[in-house]
Design an enzyme around this catalytic site. Structure first.
Site, PDB file in Angstrom:
ATOM      1  N   ALA A  18       0.847  -1.193   0.000  1.00  0.00           N
ATOM      2  CA  ALA A  18       0.000   0.000   0.000  1.00  0.00           C
ATOM      3  C   ALA A  18       0.880   1.239   0.000  1.00  0.00           C
ATOM      4  O   ALA A  18       1.853   1.316   0.749  1.00  0.00           O
ATOM      5  CB  ALA A  18      -0.909  -0.028   1.216  1.00  0.00           C
ATOM      6  N   CYS A 100      -1.942  -8.575   6.203  1.00  0.00           N
ATOM      7  CA  CYS A 100      -1.503  -7.253   6.620  1.00  0.00           C
ATOM      8  C   CYS A 100      -1.612  -7.088   8.132  1.00  0.00           C
ATOM      9  O   CYS A 100      -2.684  -7.306   8.705  1.00  0.00           O
ATOM     10  CB  CYS A 100      -2.342  -6.194   5.911  1.00  0.00           C
ATOM     11  N   GLY A 204       8.951 -12.983   1.807  1.00  0.00           N
ATOM     12  CA  GLY A 204       9.583 -12.544   3.047  1.00  0.00           C
ATOM     13  C   GLY A 204      11.085 -12.505   2.943  1.00  0.00           C
ATOM     14  O   GLY A 204      11.745 -13.532   2.788  1.00  0.00           O
ATOM     15  N   ARG A 228       9.879  -5.246  -0.202  1.00  0.00           N
ATOM     16  CA  ARG A 228      10.733  -4.103   0.143  1.00  0.00           C
ATOM     17  C   ARG A 228      12.006  -4.017  -0.675  1.00  0.00           C
ATOM     18  O   ARG A 228      12.476  -2.916  -0.978  1.00  0.00           O
ATOM     19  CB  ARG A 228      11.036  -4.147   1.650  1.00  0.00           C
TER      20      ARG A 228
HETATM   21  C1  LIG Z   1       4.865  -0.349   2.840  1.00  0.00           C
HETATM   22  C2  LIG Z   1       4.246  -1.715   2.800  1.00  0.00           C
HETATM   23  C3  LIG Z   1       2.914  -1.862   2.452  1.00  0.00           C
HETATM   24  C4  LIG Z   1       2.335  -3.130   2.398  1.00  0.00           C
HETATM   25  N1  LIG Z   1       1.033  -3.252   1.985  1.00  0.00           N
HETATM   26  C5  LIG Z   1       0.492  -4.482   1.837  1.00  0.00           C
HETATM   27  C6  LIG Z   1      -0.810  -4.644   1.302  1.00  0.00           C
HETATM   28  O1  LIG Z   1      -1.503  -3.674   0.943  1.00  0.00           O
HETATM   29  N2  LIG Z   1      -1.285  -5.915   1.174  1.00  0.00           N
HETATM   30  C7  LIG Z   1      -0.549  -7.016   1.549  1.00  0.00           C
HETATM   31  O2  LIG Z   1      -1.025  -8.151   1.411  1.00  0.00           O
HETATM   32  N3  LIG Z   1       0.687  -6.886   2.043  1.00  0.00           N
HETATM   33  C8  LIG Z   1       1.224  -5.664   2.187  1.00  0.00           C
HETATM   34  N4  LIG Z   1       2.515  -5.538   2.613  1.00  0.00           N
HETATM   35  C9  LIG Z   1       3.309  -6.769   2.892  1.00  0.00           C
HETATM   36  C10 LIG Z   1       4.108  -7.182   1.649  1.00  0.00           C
HETATM   37  O3  LIG Z   1       3.256  -7.546   0.583  1.00  0.00           O
HETATM   38  C11 LIG Z   1       5.047  -8.377   1.962  1.00  0.00           C
HETATM   39  O4  LIG Z   1       4.261  -9.463   2.366  1.00  0.00           O
HETATM   40  C12 LIG Z   1       6.045  -8.041   3.061  1.00  0.00           C
HETATM   41  O5  LIG Z   1       6.635  -6.763   2.871  1.00  0.00           O
HETATM   42  C13 LIG Z   1       7.156  -9.110   3.134  1.00  0.00           C
HETATM   43  O6  LIG Z   1       7.855  -9.177   1.912  1.00  0.00           O
HETATM   44  P1  LIG Z   1       9.323  -8.485   1.735  1.00  0.00           P
HETATM   45  O7  LIG Z   1      10.201  -9.004   2.839  1.00  0.00           O
HETATM   46  O8  LIG Z   1       9.778  -8.936   0.363  1.00  0.00           O
HETATM   47  O9  LIG Z   1       9.120  -7.015   1.853  1.00  0.00           O
HETATM   48  C14 LIG Z   1       3.098  -4.288   2.705  1.00  0.00           C
HETATM   49  C15 LIG Z   1       4.442  -4.131   3.070  1.00  0.00           C
HETATM   50  C16 LIG Z   1       5.028  -2.872   3.110  1.00  0.00           C
HETATM   51  C17 LIG Z   1       6.486  -2.755   3.483  1.00  0.00           C
END
Ligand SMILES: Cc1cc2nc3c(=O)[nH]c(=O)nc-3n(C[C@H](O)[C@H](O)[C@H](O)COP(=O)(O)O)c2cc1C
Length: 338
Positions: A18, A100, A204, A228
Site C-alpha cells: 500500500a 496485513c 519474506g 521491500r
Molecule cells: C509499505 C508496505 C505496504 C504493504 N502493503 C500491503 C498490502 O496492501 N497488502 C498485503 O497483502 N501486504 C502488504 N505488505 C506486505 C508485503 O506484501 C510483503 O508481504 C512483506 O513486505 C514481506 O515481503 P518483503 O520481505 O519482500 O518485503 C506491505 C508491506 C510494506 C512494506
C-alpha cells in the site's frame, strides 16, 4: 506457474505494498521483468469506493494483463460484493488479504487478524470464490504463517483454502505478532507446500537472486514474491528471473539506464497523481532509488523540498549530468525496513 487460466511469464512476483505498488510502479516492475503484480489493497466497504484514493486504486488503464486486485475486509458478503465490483473495473484475478498486520486493518478484524478465526476465514473464502466463479475469475489468498508463534495455523488455512477453491496461496514467512521483526522463516512455507497441490508463492526477506533460488529450492514453492527489496530497484525482477533461468548474473544497471528508468517512472507517476500529490508521493520513490548512491544526500534534501514536479526533474537531471552514463550504479541489497 499458473493462476487459474493465466500462465505467467516467470515466477518472480511484485508484492502488494500500500502506498508503493500503485499502477505506475507495478507497470514499471512488469516492464523490468516481474512475472506478476498484485495491486495495493482495495477496501471492501462500498462507502470508501468513491474516495480519491480508491478511485486511483481502481484505475488499471494500460496495465499488462492479468490485472490482479487485492481486497481486504472481514464481512463475507461485502468481500464478495467488492470482488465483483473490482471485476467490473478490470480485475482478472482477485487476491484476498489476510496478511496485513497494520492496526488500521487489524482493528476491524481483517488482514492477518482473521487468522484467529478459521470459521470466518472459511466463510470469506467461500463467499468470494462463489462470487467470482461465474466471471471465470480465480481467487488467491495472501497470508502469514499464523497469528503468533503459538498458533501457526498456515497449514490448516492452506488446506481450507484449497478445499474452498482458492487458486494460489502466497505465504509471508512471519506471524502477525512478528510484524516485520526478526527474519522470515521458510519451514512453514515448506510444510504448506508439502500439504497442498495449489501453487504456493514464498514471500519474506528475499532480496537477491541467490536468496530467491535458495527459497525456491528449500520450500519447493512455485514462485517468489518480492516487496521491500524492490523499492527503488525495479530491475531486481529481471535480475532474479535471469539468474533463476540461467544461473548467471546480469550486469548491474548503469547510470544512463537508472536515469531513463527513474525519469520515465516519474513521468508516469506525475501523470497518475497530478501535480500536487505527484510531487509529494514521488519523494519516497526517489529517496529509495538514490538511497545507496554516494553523495546523493544533498540531492534528496532538494527533492524533498521541491514543490513542483519540474523542480524535482531538473534537480535529478543536473545530478545525473555529473555521472558518466556507462558507469555501473551501486546495487547493494536494500535494507529491509517496513
Ligand atoms: C509499505 C508496505 C505496504 C504493504 N502493503 C500491503 C498490502 O496492501 N497488502 C498485503 O497483502 N501486504 C502488504 N505488505 C506486505 C508485503 O506484501 C510483503 O508481504 C512483506 O513486505 C514481506 O515481503 P518483503 O520481505 O519482500 O518485503 C506491505 C508491506 C510494506 C512494506
Amino acid at each position: 506457474m499458473r493462476i487459474g487460466p493465466w500462465q505467467l511469464p516467470n515466477p518472480v512476483f511484485v508484492a502488494p505494498m500500500a502506498g508503493v505498488t500503485d499502477r505506475p510502479y507495478r507497470q514499471l516492475c512488469k516492464r523490468l521483468g516481474a512475472g506478476y503484480a498484485v495491486s495495493e489493497m482495495a477496501a471492501s466497504n462500498p462507502r470508501l469506493w468513491n474516495s480519491v484514493k480508491s478511485s486511483r486504486r481502481l484505475d488499471h488503464q494500460g496495465e499488462t494483463e492479468p490485472v490482479a486486485v487485492q481486497i481486504a475486509g472481514s464481512d463475507p458478503d461485502m468481500m464478495a460484493e467488492a470482488a465483483v465490483f473490482n471485476i467490473g473495473k478490470g480485475a482478472r484475478i482477485i487476491d484476498i488479504n489476510m496478511g496485513c498486520p497494520v492496526k488500521k486493518v487489524c482493528n476491524v478484524a481483517s488482514g492477518s487478524a482473521l487468522l484467529r478465526d478459521e470459521a470466518l476465514v472459511a466463510r470469506i473464502l467461500d463467499s468470494v470464490v462463489r462470487a467470482c466463479r461465474p466471471h471465470g475469475v480465480p481467487v488467491t489468498l495472501k497470508t502469514r504463517t499464523g497469528w503468533d508463534c503459538a498458533s501457526r495455523n498456515a497449514v490448516r488455512i492452506a488446506r481450507l483454502a484449497q478445499d474452498l477453491g482458492i487458486a494460489a496461496l502466497t505465504l509471508h514467512g512471519r506471524t502477525r505478532a512478528d510484524m516485520y521483526q526478526g527474519r522470515a522463516e521458510y519451514d512453514t512455507i515448506r510444510r504448506v507446500k508439502q500439504e497442498v497441490e495449489i501453487p504456493v508463492v514464498a514471500n519474506g526477506d528475499i532480496d537477491t537472486p541467490e536468496k530467491a533460488q535458495y527459497v525456491l529450492q528449500y520450500t519447493g514453492a512455485d514462485a517468489v514474491m518480492i516487496g521491500r527489496a524492490a523499492q527503488g530497484r525495479p530491475w531486481i525482477f529481471r535480475e532474479i528471473a535471469h539468474f533463476l533461468a540461467t544461473g548467471t548474473h546480469l550486469p548491474p544497471p548503469v547510470f544512463g539506464e537508472l536515469r531513463a528508468c527513474l525519469l520515465e517512472h516519474l513521468e508516469d507517476h506525475y501523470r497518475f497523481y497530478g501535480e500536487f500529490t505527484g510531487v509529494r508521493s514521488a519523494r519516497k520513490h526517489i529517496g529509495w532509488y538514490l538511497a545507496d548512491m554516494p553523495g546523493a544526500q544533498t540531492l534528496i534534501t532538494c527533492i524533498n523540498q521541491a514543490e513542483r514536479t519540474t523542480d524535482q526533474v531538473r534537480a535529478l537531471e543536473q545530478w545525473f549530468d555529473q555521472h558518466p552514463p556507462n558507469e555501473p550504479i551501486c546495487t547493494a541489497p536494500a535494507a529491509l525496513a517496513a
